[in-house]
Structures are given as C-alpha cells and as structure tokens.
Design a protein around this motif. Structure first.
Motif, PDB file in Angstrom:
ATOM      1  N   ILE A  46     -35.294  -8.280 -57.334  1.00  0.00           N
ATOM      2  CA  ILE A  46     -34.838  -7.098 -56.594  1.00  0.00           C
ATOM      3  C   ILE A  46     -33.805  -7.495 -55.540  1.00  0.00           C
ATOM      4  O   ILE A  46     -32.748  -6.867 -55.408  1.00  0.00           O
ATOM      5  CB  ILE A  46     -36.033  -6.364 -55.949  1.00  0.00           C
ATOM      6  N   ALA A  47     -34.114  -8.536 -54.766  1.00  0.00           N
ATOM      7  CA  ALA A  47     -33.191  -8.979 -53.707  1.00  0.00           C
ATOM      8  C   ALA A  47     -31.848  -9.391 -54.295  1.00  0.00           C
ATOM      9  O   ALA A  47     -30.789  -9.011 -53.789  1.00  0.00           O
ATOM     10  CB  ALA A  47     -33.817 -10.123 -52.922  1.00  0.00           C
ATOM     11  N   ALA A  48     -31.876 -10.152 -55.372  1.00  0.00           N
ATOM     12  CA  ALA A  48     -30.629 -10.608 -55.997  1.00  0.00           C
ATOM     13  C   ALA A  48     -29.849  -9.437 -56.582  1.00  0.00           C
ATOM     14  O   ALA A  48     -28.618  -9.406 -56.507  1.00  0.00           O
ATOM     15  CB  ALA A  48     -30.938 -11.638 -57.079  1.00  0.00           C
ATOM     16  N   ASN A  49     -30.541  -8.485 -57.153  1.00  0.00           N
ATOM     17  CA  ASN A  49     -29.875  -7.347 -57.776  1.00  0.00           C
ATOM     18  C   ASN A  49     -29.142  -6.473 -56.760  1.00  0.00           C
ATOM     19  O   ASN A  49     -27.998  -6.092 -56.975  1.00  0.00           O
ATOM     20  CB  ASN A  49     -30.888  -6.502 -58.553  1.00  0.00           C
ATOM     21  N   TYR A  50     -29.813  -6.157 -55.652  1.00  0.00           N
ATOM     22  CA  TYR A  50     -29.219  -5.233 -54.690  1.00  0.00           C
ATOM     23  C   TYR A  50     -28.370  -5.917 -53.626  1.00  0.00           C
ATOM     24  O   TYR A  50     -27.462  -5.305 -53.076  1.00  0.00           O
ATOM     25  CB  TYR A  50     -30.302  -4.383 -54.020  1.00  0.00           C
ATOM     26  N   GLY A  51     -28.684  -7.141 -53.297  1.00  0.00           N
ATOM     27  CA  GLY A  51     -27.890  -7.869 -52.320  1.00  0.00           C
ATOM     28  C   GLY A  51     -28.332  -7.638 -50.883  1.00  0.00           C
ATOM     29  O   GLY A  51     -29.063  -6.701 -50.560  1.00  0.00           O
ATOM     30  N   LEU A  99     -35.971 -10.122 -47.642  1.00  0.00           N
ATOM     31  CA  LEU A  99     -35.056 -10.736 -46.674  1.00  0.00           C
ATOM     32  C   LEU A  99     -35.236 -12.245 -46.605  1.00  0.00           C
ATOM     33  O   LEU A  99     -34.291 -12.970 -46.302  1.00  0.00           O
ATOM     34  CB  LEU A  99     -35.233 -10.113 -45.294  1.00  0.00           C
ATOM     35  N   ALA A 100     -36.440 -12.707 -46.894  1.00  0.00           N
ATOM     36  CA  ALA A 100     -36.678 -14.150 -46.908  1.00  0.00           C
ATOM     37  C   ALA A 100     -35.838 -14.846 -47.982  1.00  0.00           C
ATOM     38  O   ALA A 100     -35.522 -16.023 -47.858  1.00  0.00           O
ATOM     39  CB  ALA A 100     -38.163 -14.447 -47.117  1.00  0.00           C
ATOM     40  N   SER A 101     -35.457 -14.109 -49.016  1.00  0.00           N
ATOM     41  CA  SER A 101     -34.580 -14.680 -50.043  1.00  0.00           C
ATOM     42  C   SER A 101     -33.197 -14.984 -49.473  1.00  0.00           C
ATOM     43  O   SER A 101     -32.535 -15.917 -49.896  1.00  0.00           O
ATOM     44  CB  SER A 101     -34.417 -13.698 -51.208  1.00  0.00           C
ATOM     45  N   PHE A 102     -32.775 -14.157 -48.516  1.00  0.00           N
ATOM     46  CA  PHE A 102     -31.453 -14.319 -47.922  1.00  0.00           C
ATOM     47  C   PHE A 102     -31.476 -15.221 -46.694  1.00  0.00           C
ATOM     48  O   PHE A 102     -30.488 -15.860 -46.371  1.00  0.00           O
ATOM     49  CB  PHE A 102     -30.874 -12.958 -47.534  1.00  0.00           C
ATOM     50  N   TYR A 103     -32.587 -15.219 -45.985  1.00  0.00           N
ATOM     51  CA  TYR A 103     -32.722 -15.960 -44.726  1.00  0.00           C
ATOM     52  C   TYR A 103     -33.977 -16.841 -44.786  1.00  0.00           C
ATOM     53  O   TYR A 103     -35.035 -16.455 -44.305  1.00  0.00           O
ATOM     54  CB  TYR A 103     -32.822 -14.991 -43.543  1.00  0.00           C
TER      55      TYR A 103
END
Length: 136
Positions: A46-51, A99-103
């Motif tokens: 989900i995180a990768a798909n939406y950004g 958000l942990a995927s990004f940070y």
C-alpha cells in the motif's frame, strides 16, 4: 514482482528491510498479536503504491475522522460509537505503520516519545497529588 512474490512466496516482500509496526496496542486480550507477515506485506504494498505524499495527506484525513469519532463517542458512549472510534483509530494506526516504510527511524522516535510522555504524566500526577495533600 510483487504479484509473483505473493503467489509463490511471501519471502521477497517479508525479507525486505523495513521497520516493524510502531505500535502494539493492537494486541488482543490473550497477549497474541494480529501483526503477521501478510499484514506487513500489505502495508509495504500500500505504501509503495500510493507514495509518501499521498499517504501523509491520507493521514491528515484519517486523523480528522478520528477526532470526529472521539467527539461522538464522548457525547454518546454506545457500542456503536465505540466501534466507529475503533475503526477510525485503526485507520490511523495503519497509516502510521505505512509511514515507517518511508521513515525507518520513525518507530524508534515514536517509541521514545511515548515512554517519555508517560513518565512526564506520571510525574505530573505525583505533583498534583502532593499539592492536594498540602492543601488538605
């Protein structure tokens, strides 16, 4: 790539370097946790798909909905309102996990602040109780 990983094995998604979810309030009463590889793989997809930007904006939306649910539950403490509150808080927690995927440092930061804030509040309670005893 993601589809083939999910069809063949969760290993390639599961073994990617990503932080664990930032919270544990989702533990059930028996101490077990619903966090599993399927959930974590879904969070990553989900995180990768939406950004990053989209999910930050989505978090703002979900936080607003959670505030509304808290307000409704405060004025009408029914099981229906509690269900609504649970659903909205779950939405917030799912986005926090994304958000942990990004940070990657975010979970440690949140954990440290949670602990510090509990200690600070316990100290305040202690000080309030001491003041009440002096006044009595």
């Amino acid at each position: 790539e993601i589809a083939s990983c999910l069809v063949g094995s969760e290993m390639c998604i599961r073994d990617r370097s990503r932080p664990a979810p930032m919270h544990s309030p989702t533990q059930s009463n028996d101490g077990s946790t619903p966090m599993n590889n399927t959930y974590l793989a879904g969070i990553a997809i989900i995180a990768a798909n939406y950004g990053e930007d989209h999910q930050l904006n989505k978090l703002l939306e979900e936080l607003g909905e959670a505030v509304t649910a808290v307000s409704r539950f405060t004025s009408e403490r029914t099981s229906e309102r509690l269900g609504e509150l649970s659903a909205e808080l779950a939405d917030v927690l799912v986005l926090v996990d994304q958000l942990a995927s990004f940070y990657p440092d975010l979970p440690r930061g949140i954990d440290a602040y949670r602990k510090a804030k509990v200690q600070r509040q316990l100290k305040r309670i202690e000080e309030e109780n001491a003041q009440e005893q002096k006044a009595a």
